[in-house]
Design an enzyme around this catalytic site. Structure first.
Site, short mmCIF file in Angstrom:
data_model
loop_
_atom_site.label_atom_id
_atom_site.label_comp_id
_atom_site.label_asym_id
_atom_site.label_seq_id
_atom_site.Cartn_x
_atom_site.Cartn_y
_atom_site.Cartn_z
N SER A 2 39.93 36.89 37.51
CA SER A 2 40.49 38.16 37.06
C SER A 2 39.75 39.35 37.65
CB SER A 2 40.49 38.18 35.54
OG SER A 2 41.53 38.98 35.09
N HIS A 50 46.21 32.79 31.55
CA HIS A 50 45.14 33.48 32.26
C HIS A 50 43.78 32.89 31.86
CE1 HIS A 50 43.71 37.05 34.36
NE2 HIS A 50 42.92 37.38 33.34
N LYS A 100 38.72 39.93 41.68
CA LYS A 100 38.87 41.09 42.57
C LYS A 100 37.52 41.32 43.27
CE LYS A 100 41.46 43.33 38.71
NZ LYS A 100 42.74 42.73 38.58
N TRP A 147 51.18 39.06 34.26
CA TRP A 147 50.42 40.31 34.46
C TRP A 147 49.76 40.33 35.84
CZ3 TRP A 147 50.59 44.78 32.15
CH2 TRP A 147 49.51 45.66 32.20
C1 GCU Z 1 43.08 43.31 32.36
C2 GCU Z 1 43.36 44.04 33.65
C3 GCU Z 1 43.45 43.07 34.83
C4 GCU Z 1 42.23 42.20 34.86
C5 GCU Z 1 42.05 41.52 33.52
C6 GCU Z 1 40.79 40.68 33.40
O1 GCU Z 1 44.18 42.55 32.00
O2 GCU Z 1 44.55 44.77 33.49
O3 GCU Z 1 43.57 43.78 36.04
O4 GCU Z 1 42.32 41.26 35.90
O5 GCU Z 1 41.96 42.50 32.52
O6 GCU Z 1 39.79 40.96 34.06
O7 GCU Z 1 40.81 39.75 32.58
#
Ligand code: GCU
Length: 432
Positions: A270, A412, A274, A361
């Protein structure tokens, strides 16, 4: 007549969908994906096509890195600080009931012991590796201190600021004993070590707290980073800082004779996925890059406008990216790059992108398409990439030539299933 519990529950279940349809900032409808065109990874800004690996390396890759730095993540202001030093603080050669060696290190980024620092934990297979085969290693950032990656009671408990969470037993922004092992299933330490790899981790909050204040504390202070809204447009944000920390961890692993620093996979889930992609794009020492459900600003294409949008992420997390990235809020079409080019920056080094079916998402299809559209750059290096045109079905991993992709059932998260795929791909690309 009052609603039955079940009817009420299913209405509640529908709420997110209704909300999704009416709230700007995200899109869950494939039919609402606008027509978009992706910038060509192999076209130089001046309009000349790149047809060989040397031109990619010396001209196109630097051009793209510059755009991602300036427009999206912000510039990384420096590398390894000259006064950075570290110490091994504990070693147990019979950890996890004799199944692993556990090492803990503290890394100070300046000469000062009370200045910015991070804690690194390493688990590796038992015994000393043969001198010529130090361990290939998986390295990643964790969310709740090194103590969260395994229930091992001997891991030092993080004392750093942490997001309060009843679920993960973080009380008043500090880890408690109950925080031990809360992400053990995401780290799968025993399974990784049993497959002949080391696994190393650092707490992302040691580098930059995951809140706006983070940009004026810890690592940010080394570089005089401005506050959330007071930064120069191309100054870095939290994702840049987390990525920087991954490179510093690699510096330290590189000095450990039991670790093969030429075979380190950087991974993340997540927001930390990134950071892993951005670390791998900038730092060519990473031998494999793994993106687990990294979504917007990670592996997912921005121009598809599916799942979380640029505006939404910049609004919810105004400290993650550069302030210039906000220029593209609701203007994704005008972005000069898209995330397939972030993956291409890693070529010819292997990248594994993973999605979860129940994670719209993060736009699973957009994550697949990024890997797919990075293929022309792998081809320059004689690699096929994924070698499939269509997104594979759930639980049908594609471990290709330079690129891998899987989408699994479930939400997720990082699961044992994900790790099995990463280890299989690792065996293919790291265990030569
Ligand atoms: C939020 C955010 C995402 C990210 C996520 C996470 O949902 O909007 O961009 O990847 O958190 O880090 O779990």
């Amino acid at each position: 007549m009052p609603l039955s519990y079940r009817a009420a529950a299913s209405l509640l279940f529908l709420l997110p969908a209704l909300f999704a349809a009416n709230t700007p900032g995200f899109n869950y409808e494939e039919a609402s994906v606008p027509p978009y065109s992706l910038p060509d990874p192999l076209m130089l800004i001046r309009g000349t096509p790149v047809t060989d690996a040397a031109t990619w390396r010396t001209q196109r890759r630097p051009e793209l890195l510059e755009i991602f730095s300036r427009e999206i993540y912000g510039r990384t202001p420096g590398g390894r600080p000259s006064q950075m030093h570290w110490a091994i603080t504990s070693v147990d050669r019979a950890a996890l009931g004799g199944k692993a060696v556990r090492k803990e290190l503290t890394v100070w980024f300046t000469e000062k012991k009370d200045g910015p620092k991070m804690h690194l934990i390493i688990y590796q297979p038992p015994g000393a590796p043969a001198a010529h085969t130090p361990w290939p290693t998986f390295l990643g950032l964790n969310y709740f201190g090194n103590n969260c990656i395994n229930a091992d009671p001997h891991i030092s408990l993080s004392t750093a600021w942490m997001r309060t969470s009843a679920e993960f037993k973080v009380i008043n922004n500090r880890a408690t004993e109950g925080t031990r092992g809360v992400h053990a299933s995401r780290w799968n330490v025993e399974a990784i070590v049993a497959r002949g790899y080391a696994t190393a981790s650092i707490y992302y909050g040691d580098l930059c707290e995951d809140r706006p204040e983070g940009l004026t504390r810890d690592v940010a202070t080394l570089f005089g980073t401005g506050s959330v809204d007071q930064r120069r447009p191309d100054e870095w944000g939290a994702i840049g800082i987390w990525a920087w920390g991954l490179s510093r961890a690699l510096d330290v692993l590189n000095a450990d004779p039991e670790i093969d620093a030429r075979r380190v996979a950087v991974h993340g889930h997540s927001r930390l996925g990134k950071a892993a992609l951005w670390a791998g794009a900038q730092d060519e020492r990473f031998a494999l890059v793994i993106s687990n459900d990294s979504g917007a600003g990670g592996a997912a294409l921005s121009k598809r406008i599916f799942g979380e949008t640029v505006e939404r992420i910049n609004t919810s997390f105004p400290f993650w990216f550069s302030t210039r990235f906000r220029t593209y809020n609701a203007r994704e079409a005008s972005l000069p790059v898209d995330q397939h080019q972030l993956i291409a920056l890693i070529a010819p080094r292997p990248v594994h992108v993973a999605s979860a079916e129940g994670d719209p998402w993060a736009d699973p299809r957009g994550e697949f398409l990024s890997a797919h559209h990075a293929e022309p750059v792998y081809a320059l290096f004689g690699k096929k990439g994924l070698g499939v045109k269509n997104q594979p079905a759930v639980n049908q991993p594609v471990l290709g030539d330079g690129l891998a992709y899987h989408i699994r059932t479930g939400v997720h998260d990082i699961t044992a299933y994900d790790w099995t795929q990463y280890l299989n791909f690792g065996d293919k690309v790291l265990n030569r």
